[in-house]
Design an enzyme around this catalytic site. Structure first.
Site, mmCIF file in Angstrom:
data_model
loop_
_atom_site.group_PDB
_atom_site.id
_atom_site.type_symbol
_atom_site.label_atom_id
_atom_site.label_comp_id
_atom_site.label_asym_id
_atom_site.label_seq_id
_atom_site.Cartn_x
_atom_site.Cartn_y
_atom_site.Cartn_z
ATOM 1 N N ASP A 89 0.966 -1.241 0.103
ATOM 2 C CA ASP A 89 0.019 0.078 0.061
ATOM 3 C C ASP A 89 0.850 1.246 0.103
ATOM 4 O O ASP A 89 1.714 1.561 1.209
ATOM 5 C CB ASP A 89 -1.013 0.136 1.285
ATOM 6 C CG ASP A 89 -1.731 1.198 1.392
ATOM 7 O OD1 ASP A 89 -1.992 1.843 0.474
ATOM 8 O OD2 ASP A 89 -2.198 1.364 2.427
ATOM 9 N N SER A 92 -0.222 4.211 3.130
ATOM 10 C CA SER A 92 0.118 4.203 4.261
ATOM 11 C C SER A 92 1.397 3.641 4.574
ATOM 12 O O SER A 92 2.329 3.382 3.744
ATOM 13 C CB SER A 92 -0.956 3.300 4.884
ATOM 14 O OG SER A 92 -0.711 1.937 4.471
ATOM 15 N N ASN A 94 2.866 1.710 7.836
ATOM 16 C CA ASN A 94 3.105 0.776 8.563
ATOM 17 C C ASN A 94 2.828 -0.568 8.061
ATOM 18 O O ASN A 94 1.789 -0.734 7.310
ATOM 19 C CB ASN A 94 2.582 1.104 9.910
ATOM 20 C CG ASN A 94 2.888 2.236 10.654
ATOM 21 O OD1 ASN A 94 2.274 3.472 10.539
ATOM 22 N ND2 ASN A 94 3.996 2.151 11.189
ATOM 23 N N TRP A 96 1.367 -4.025 9.729
ATOM 24 C CA TRP A 96 0.573 -4.600 10.558
ATOM 25 C C TRP A 96 -0.087 -5.902 10.086
ATOM 26 O O TRP A 96 -0.419 -6.045 9.010
ATOM 27 C CB TRP A 96 -0.562 -3.644 11.317
ATOM 28 C CG TRP A 96 -1.685 -3.178 10.232
ATOM 29 C CD1 TRP A 96 -1.854 -2.080 9.661
ATOM 30 C CD2 TRP A 96 -2.529 -3.934 9.963
ATOM 31 N NE1 TRP A 96 -2.935 -2.043 8.746
ATOM 32 C CE2 TRP A 96 -3.659 -3.316 9.295
ATOM 33 C CE3 TRP A 96 -3.242 -5.371 10.578
ATOM 34 C CZ2 TRP A 96 -5.020 -3.756 8.736
ATOM 35 C CZ3 TRP A 96 -4.387 -5.588 10.084
ATOM 36 C CH2 TRP A 96 -5.333 -4.936 9.182
ATOM 37 N N TYR A 132 -10.778 4.613 12.808
ATOM 38 C CA TYR A 132 -11.833 4.833 11.875
ATOM 39 C C TYR A 132 -13.031 5.809 12.097
ATOM 40 O O TYR A 132 -13.074 5.790 13.162
ATOM 41 C CB TYR A 132 -12.178 3.555 11.160
ATOM 42 C CG TYR A 132 -11.492 2.589 11.259
ATOM 43 C CD1 TYR A 132 -10.149 2.447 10.641
ATOM 44 C CD2 TYR A 132 -11.689 1.100 11.460
ATOM 45 C CE1 TYR A 132 -9.325 1.659 10.395
ATOM 46 C CE2 TYR A 132 -10.864 0.069 11.401
ATOM 47 C CZ TYR A 132 -9.478 0.304 11.121
ATOM 48 O OH TYR A 132 -8.849 -0.817 10.598
ATOM 49 N N ASP A 270 -2.027 5.814 -5.653
ATOM 50 C CA ASP A 270 -2.352 5.024 -4.420
ATOM 51 C C ASP A 270 -2.731 3.433 -4.727
ATOM 52 O O ASP A 270 -3.555 3.257 -5.218
ATOM 53 C CB ASP A 270 -3.552 5.459 -3.445
ATOM 54 C CG ASP A 270 -3.618 4.966 -2.098
ATOM 55 O OD1 ASP A 270 -3.102 3.620 -1.913
ATOM 56 O OD2 ASP A 270 -4.623 5.259 -1.429
ATOM 57 N N THR A 273 -5.976 1.650 -3.014
ATOM 58 C CA THR A 273 -7.330 1.952 -3.532
ATOM 59 C C THR A 273 -7.719 1.552 -4.919
ATOM 60 O O THR A 273 -6.878 1.579 -5.631
ATOM 61 C CB THR A 273 -7.448 3.744 -3.611
ATOM 62 O OG1 THR A 273 -7.077 4.276 -2.293
ATOM 63 C CG2 THR A 273 -8.888 3.962 -4.007
#
Ligand SMILES: *[C@@H]1O[C@H](CO)[C@@H](O)[C@H](O)[C@H]1NC(C)=O
Ligand SMILES: *[C@@H]1O[C@H](CO)[C@@H](O)[C@H](O)[C@H]1NC(C)=O
Ligand SMILES: *[C@@H]1O[C@H](CO)[C@@H](O)[C@H](O)[C@H]1NC(C)=O
Ligand SMILES: *[C@@H]1O[C@H](CO)[C@@H](O)[C@H](O)[C@H]1NC(C)=O
Length: 380
Positions: A89, A92, A94, A96, A132, A270, A273
């Site tokens: 991605d 962003s 990070n 996780w 969120y 992006d 998306t």
């Protein structure tokens, strides 16, 4: 001089690490699921304007419109390696994955990291929260060995999610952010920066090829660019602000008529998306030009009309990136063709567009951290 350049490219291409990506799709089944997905879309846009202060342990997360198609690939974490399917991605910063201690519904259907089974696992006393609109994700930050193909980042900080209020149908276990460190939670150094700093990659670049037809064949490559994935030369565009994969766009036109971005605008490139997002008024203008009819939150045309629709030109640094109707109108399960343009609901000071996978299937994209620029070329 030319042979020297060629020689350089050959040496270069040997050091590229390529990770196959698989195209995955999420099917809408129920009304509530549909609503959930719509709120994902809104939340995605929301985070763009409410990013946390650098270094904070709270961050607004890239929630995505996943109702269409996304591209995921495998990484491993731990010793011995545990495999996860993640979203690579650019929106962003990070990494996780879900923790074995997570009891949320999301975690019941995803691969969970079993920290007790990794000899290289190290906990930290840091936590993170991702906000969120409709919920949060909470977790702890840990360190372990992370592998992307042959690339190894030891002592890599990553998020272990304990609580995820999120649709369990999401077709990936976690997210691997390829954004700049500025937007990383708790000041954690992102994996690409670690690989770069450790000299694990020959050039500080990565690139995406998203296949158009076949669900297989897509790749993300690290450390260099394989020229066999695009036609012609790469057109380089400088980032508007260092720290975000965002460039200046000159205009958006159809049939030589400007339909959006009249005075220039910002375009975020992006990979996380799936659609193309823009401000409500501009998107509506495009939908009007297309003659799309509304159905719920979607807009569609009859599939038989698609080959009569005009293509849309995104002009960036004087070059037209054309998206033909067959690419921006995608056939749904009901036989209608759905338009892949959606609203960014938030009010924005500047006109901002998000060029997601619909655009990136047509244009091979290179993310150059060394020169803070993005390269685009027509994908094979
Ligand atoms: C990831 O690994 C699993 C098997 O562990 C495999 O089924 C899947 O296709 C892989 N995904 C990709 C994108 O290669
Ligand atoms: C967290 O860890 C750091 C370094 O390991 C330590 O200095 C700090 O006191 C710890 N904080 C808490 C609350 O345990
Ligand atoms: C965020 O960090 C602050 C200060 O380091 C700490 O007091 C707070 O508890 C943290 N919040 C979470 C949710 O971890
Ligand atoms: C780019 O598109 C615009 C609008 O459709 C058109 O007027 C212009 O001639 C195109 N430029 C090139 C170089 O094709």
């Amino acid at each position: 001089m030319k042979w020297l350049v060629l020689l350089g490219l050959v040496a270069f291409s040997e050091c590229i690490v390529k990770i196959p990506l698989k195209r995955v799709q999420i099917m809408r089944k129920t009304r509530s699921e549909k609503n959930m997905l719509n709120s994902f879309l809104e939340e995605h846009a929301y985070r763009l304007y409410k990013t946390s202060s650098p270094g904070s342990n709270i961050t607004t997360h890239p929630l995505r419109n996943i109702k269409n198609m996304l591209y995921v690939g495998n990484i491993t974490i731990g010793t011995p390696p545990q495999k996860f399917q993640v979203l690579f991605d650019t929106g962003s910063s990070n990494l996780w994955v879900p923790s074995m201690l997570c009891t949320s519904l999301f975690c019941s259907s995803h691969v969970l990291f079993r920290h007790l089974q990794s000899s290289t696992y190290q906990p930290t006393n840091k936590t993170f929260i991702i906000n969120y609109l409709s919920g949060t994700m909470k977790g702890v930050i840990a360190r372990d060995t992370v592998r992307i193909g042959d690339l190894v980042s030891t002592d890599q900080h990553f998020g272990l999610s304990m609580e995820i209020s999120r649709n369990k149908e999401v077709p990936f276990d976690g997210v691997l952010g390829l954004g700049y460190p500025k937007f990383s939670f708790s000041g954690v150094i992102p994996i690409f920066d670690n690989l770069k700093n450790q000299g694990a990659i020959s050039e500080p670049v990565f690139a995406f090829y998203l296949s158009k037809g076949n669900p297989e064949g897509s790749v993300v490559m690290f450390g260099g660019v394989d020229t066999s994935y695009y036609h012609g030369t790469l057109n380089w565009v400088p980032l508007i602000k260092a720290g975000r994969w965002c460039v200046h766009m000159d205009r958006i036109s159809m049939n030589r008529q400007v339909v959006a971005c009249n005075a220039g605008c910002e375009a975020i490139v992006d990979t996380g998306t799936s659609l193309i997002l823009g401000p409500r008024r501009m998107v509506d203008n495009i939908l009007r030009h297309i003659g799309a009819k509304p159905r719920g939150s979607e807009h569609y045309v009859s599939c038989s009309a698609v080959n009569t629709l005009p293509s849309i030109d995104f002009t960036i640094k004087g070059i037209n990136y054309t998206v033909p109707a067959q690419f921006y109108a995608i056939k749904g399960s009901d036989g209608n063709c759905y338009i892949t343009f959606k609203h960014i609901p938030a009010n924005t000071p500047r006109e901002t567009w998000i060029l997601g996978d619909v655009f990136l299937r047509l244009y091979f994209s290179v993310f150059d951290r060394g020169n803070d620029r993005i390269g685009l070329a027509r994908a094979v």
